[in-house]
Design a protein around this motif. Structure first.
Motif, PDB file in Angstrom:
ATOM      1  N   LEU A  69       0.855  -1.183   0.000  1.00 27.10           N
ATOM      2  CA  LEU A  69       0.000   0.000   0.000  1.00 27.10           C
ATOM      3  C   LEU A  69       0.891   1.232   0.000  1.00 27.10           C
ATOM      4  N   ALA A  70       0.871   1.979  -1.090  1.00 26.25           N
ATOM      5  CA  ALA A  70       1.676   3.189  -1.192  1.00 26.25           C
ATOM      6  C   ALA A  70       0.781   4.381  -0.860  1.00 26.25           C
ATOM      7  N   CYS A  71       0.967   4.917   0.340  1.00 28.04           N
ATOM      8  CA  CYS A  71       0.072   5.956   0.849  1.00 28.04           C
ATOM      9  C   CYS A  71       0.862   7.147   1.360  1.00 28.04           C
ATOM     10  N   ARG A  72       0.187   8.273   1.448  1.00 28.36           N
ATOM     11  CA  ARG A  72       0.802   9.460   2.018  1.00 28.36           C
ATOM     12  C   ARG A  72       1.192   9.200   3.477  1.00 28.36           C
ATOM     13  N   PRO A  73       2.223   9.884   3.961  1.00 25.58           N
ATOM     14  CA  PRO A  73       2.604   9.739   5.377  1.00 25.58           C
ATOM     15  C   PRO A  73       1.431  10.060   6.303  1.00 25.58           C
ATOM     16  N   ALA A  99       3.396  14.263  -4.519  1.00 24.34           N
ATOM     17  CA  ALA A  99       3.607  15.657  -4.905  1.00 24.34           C
ATOM     18  C   ALA A  99       5.027  16.121  -4.630  1.00 24.34           C
ATOM     19  N   ASP A 100       5.888  15.208  -4.192  1.00 24.19           N
ATOM     20  CA  ASP A 100       7.283  15.534  -3.889  1.00 24.19           C
ATOM     21  C   ASP A 100       8.170  14.442  -4.479  1.00 24.19           C
ATOM     22  N   LEU A 101       8.924  14.761  -5.515  1.00 25.04           N
ATOM     23  CA  LEU A 101       9.737  13.751  -6.190  1.00 25.04           C
ATOM     24  C   LEU A 101      10.825  13.183  -5.294  1.00 25.04           C
ATOM     25  N   ARG A 102      11.247  13.935  -4.296  1.00 21.42           N
ATOM     26  CA  ARG A 102      12.219  13.385  -3.342  1.00 21.42           C
ATOM     27  C   ARG A 102      11.608  12.213  -2.589  1.00 21.42           C
ATOM     28  N   SER A 103      10.351  12.368  -2.186  1.00 21.82           N
ATOM     29  CA  SER A 103       9.647  11.285  -1.504  1.00 21.82           C
ATOM     30  C   SER A 103       9.449  10.100  -2.439  1.00 21.82           C
ATOM     31  N   VAL A 104       9.145  10.370  -3.706  1.00 23.52           N
ATOM     32  CA  VAL A 104       8.971   9.301  -4.689  1.00 23.52           C
ATOM     33  C   VAL A 104      10.262   8.495  -4.834  1.00 23.52           C
ATOM     34  N   HIS A 105      11.398   9.177  -4.926  1.00 25.03           N
ATOM     35  CA  HIS A 105      12.679   8.469  -5.044  1.00 25.03           C
ATOM     36  C   HIS A 105      12.998   7.681  -3.777  1.00 25.03           C
ATOM     37  N   ARG A 106      12.671   8.220  -2.603  1.00 27.71           N
ATOM     38  CA  ARG A 106      12.920   7.476  -1.359  1.00 27.71           C
ATOM     39  C   ARG A 106      12.090   6.198  -1.338  1.00 27.71           C
ATOM     40  N   CYS A 107      10.857   6.295  -1.778  1.00 27.79           N
ATOM     41  CA  CYS A 107      10.003   5.107  -1.852  1.00 27.79           C
ATOM     42  C   CYS A 107      10.598   4.078  -2.809  1.00 27.79           C
ATOM     43  N   CYS A 108      11.068   4.534  -3.962  1.00 25.55           N
ATOM     44  CA  CYS A 108      11.681   3.626  -4.939  1.00 25.55           C
ATOM     45  C   CYS A 108      12.951   2.992  -4.384  1.00 25.55           C
ATOM     46  N   ASP A 109      13.739   3.779  -3.645  1.00 20.44           N
ATOM     47  CA  ASP A 109      14.933   3.234  -3.003  1.00 20.44           C
ATOM     48  C   ASP A 109      14.561   2.102  -2.047  1.00 20.44           C
ATOM     49  N   THR A 131      -8.286  24.837  -6.350  1.00 20.12           N
ATOM     50  CA  THR A 131      -7.566  26.009  -6.877  1.00 20.12           C
ATOM     51  C   THR A 131      -6.122  25.592  -7.111  1.00 20.12           C
ATOM     52  N   SER A 132      -5.370  26.428  -7.792  1.00 16.96           N
ATOM     53  CA  SER A 132      -3.997  26.084  -8.156  1.00 16.96           C
ATOM     54  C   SER A 132      -3.137  25.845  -6.923  1.00 16.96           C
ATOM     55  N   ARG A 133      -2.296  24.832  -7.022  1.00 10.13           N
ATOM     56  CA  ARG A 133      -1.318  24.521  -5.973  1.00 10.13           C
ATOM     57  C   ARG A 133      -0.042  24.044  -6.641  1.00 10.13           C
ATOM     58  N   GLN A 134       1.071  24.318  -5.999  1.00 10.16           N
ATOM     59  CA  GLN A 134       2.356  23.874  -6.515  1.00 10.16           C
ATOM     60  C   GLN A 134       2.806  22.600  -5.814  1.00 10.16           C
ATOM     61  N   SER A 135       3.464  21.736  -6.568  1.00  5.67           N
ATOM     62  CA  SER A 135       4.130  20.583  -5.971  1.00  5.67           C
ATOM     63  C   SER A 135       5.423  21.044  -5.315  1.00  5.67           C
ATOM     64  N   ALA A 136       6.087  20.135  -4.630  1.00 10.19           N
ATOM     65  CA  ALA A 136       7.327  20.487  -3.939  1.00 10.19           C
ATOM     66  C   ALA A 136       8.388  21.004  -4.900  1.00 10.19           C
ATOM     67  N   GLN A 137       8.334  20.543  -6.145  1.00 14.92           N
ATOM     68  CA  GLN A 137       9.327  20.977  -7.139  1.00 14.92           C
ATOM     69  C   GLN A 137       8.802  22.103  -8.032  1.00 14.92           C
ATOM     70  N   ASP A 140       2.536  22.263 -11.390  1.00 14.46           N
ATOM     71  CA  ASP A 140       1.126  22.172 -11.044  1.00 14.46           C
ATOM     72  C   ASP A 140       0.899  20.839 -10.339  1.00 14.46           C
ATOM     73  N   ILE A 141       0.173  20.866  -9.221  1.00 14.43           N
ATOM     74  CA  ILE A 141       0.118  19.669  -8.374  1.00 14.43           C
ATOM     75  C   ILE A 141      -0.599  18.511  -9.040  1.00 14.43           C
ATOM     76  N   MET A 142      -1.623  18.787  -9.870  1.00  9.32           N
ATOM     77  CA  MET A 142      -2.317  17.675 -10.528  1.00  9.32           C
ATOM     78  C   MET A 142      -1.440  17.049 -11.606  1.00  9.32           C
ATOM     79  N   PHE A 143      -0.660  17.856 -12.302  1.00 10.62           N
ATOM     80  CA  PHE A 143       0.321  17.333 -13.251  1.00 10.62           C
ATOM     81  C   PHE A 143       1.344  16.462 -12.525  1.00 10.62           C
ATOM     82  N   ALA A 144       1.807  16.927 -11.377  1.00  8.68           N
ATOM     83  CA  ALA A 144       2.835  16.203 -10.620  1.00  8.68           C
ATOM     84  C   ALA A 144       2.324  14.860 -10.119  1.00  8.68           C
ATOM     85  N   VAL A 145       1.123  14.848  -9.550  1.00 10.81           N
ATOM     86  CA  VAL A 145       0.591  13.622  -8.943  1.00 10.81           C
ATOM     87  C   VAL A 145       0.083  12.650 -10.004  1.00 10.81           C
TER      88      VAL A 145
END
Length: 332
Positions: A69-73, A99-109, A131-137, A140-145
């Motif tokens: 199960l890959a879930c948010r913290p 929404a954070d590619l650093r977290s995505v890479h840690r999960c992959c690691d 409404t508009s939100r930015q990802s960690a990088q 656009d947050i919907m593009f990122a996720v």
């Protein structure tokens, strides 16, 4: 943004989804019966803490899948809840913030280090930002996720042999994307400004949601082609739209409208348990494992939109996002 405008945007989405369900054709694929098993297969589900992801994780676990199960913290209780609901103990959790590619890479690691080999990847997690939100990088947050995190994960999994293309005589692994029919009404992808953050309000949120799903469908089409260049299927790549689902989308409605929207969703939309039928078909049906490139709307085969199927767009998306992936891989 006025409450009238907020209500109009939400109401339009609800009406379209209800019309979609009521006008749906007779299914051309059958639901997977309960006796179809996936014993011993490792299944990873993103967004398994609620809605479709949770319902799908429970169903796959009941069929004998070894679940990740890959879930948010902050969702630690979900693992025990799904164990109890499914009656399975072969369930574990990995934390990831898509929404954070650093977290995505840690999960992959973590997956690489544990020697995991994924047989079925259900990439379900999503959101409709009001409404508009930015990802960690800064995307656009919907593009990122909906897209970029999936692109990063799949790149890593293929490189790290977490997903292994099938050799002759082997059963192919499956990658299943939860997309949306809203990709058909999206404006053309602007490859020069791909994923670029721009401010927008509730009135434009559905447009950006549809665009993120168009990017996802275009990627799924291109990925399927790149992974299966021979006549045999080495990795089965599929996508689907589950139709209107009674989930927690009402959390984004104005406070005064929530008492109206929430009952309306329960009345007119299907429960996640009923809406997962196309997901389970693509994850478990034998014929979905011997071919690639399916797109299901509810329980019907459909082609993706012309822009999503256009090979030129697929190549442009692959090359433009490859630069993003490389940039943030080096930064981790």
């Amino acid at each position: 943004m006025s409450q009238k405008a907020r209500m109009g945007n939400i109401a339009s989405a609800v009406v379209a989804a209800v019309r979609d369900l009521r006008n749906s054709k007779a299914p051309d694929v059958e639901s997977v019966s309960d006796d179809v098993r996936i014993d011993g297969k490792t299944c990873l589900v993103t967004g398994a803490n609620s809605g479709l992801g949770r319902a799908a994780a429970i169903d796959l676990a009941r069929r004998g899948g070894n679940m990740i199960l890959a879930c948010r913290p902050g969702r630690a209780e979900v693992c025990d809840e799904i164990k109890q609901a499914s009656g399975s103990d072969t369930i574990e959790m990995v934390e990831v913030d898509l929404a954070d590619l650093r977290s995505v890479h840690r999960c992959c690691d973590q997956l690489k280090e544990s020697g995991v080999s994924i047989d079925i990847a259900l990439l379900n997690a999503g959101l409709m930002a009001p409404t508009s939100r930015q990802s960690a990088q800064g995307f656009d947050i919907m593009f990122a996720v909906h897209f970029l995190a999936n692109r990063v994960m799949i790149d890593r999994w293929l490189t790290d042999s977490v997903i292994r293309p099938a050799k002759q005589g082997e059963e192919p692994p499956r990658i299943v994307f939860v997309s949306s029919e809203s990709h058909r009404s999206a404006e053309a992808i602007d490859f020069d400004r791909l994923g670029e953050y721009a401010e927008y309000g509730i009135k434009e949120s559905m447009q950006h949601y549809g665009l993120s799903k168009l990017v996802l469908c275009t990627y799924a089409t291109e990925l399927s082609c790149r992974l299966n260049q021979n006549e045999s299927t080495e990795v089965a790549v599929h996508a689907l739209c589950p139709g209107g689902v009674a989930t927690n989308i009402a959390r984004d409605a104005p406070a005064l409208l929530k008492p109206i929207v929430s009952p309306a969703l329960r009345l007119f939309f299907r429960s996640p348990e009923k809406a997962i039928a196309p997901i389970i078909y693509l994850c478990c049906a034998p014929d979905a494992g011997t071919t690639t490139g399916m797109y299901l709307h509810l329980m019907n085969h459909k082609p993706v939109s012309d822009p999503a199927a256009e090979s030129v767009n697929g190549t442009k998306l692959w090359e433009a996002s490859e630069a993003m992936v490389a940039k943030f891989r080096d930064a981790v």
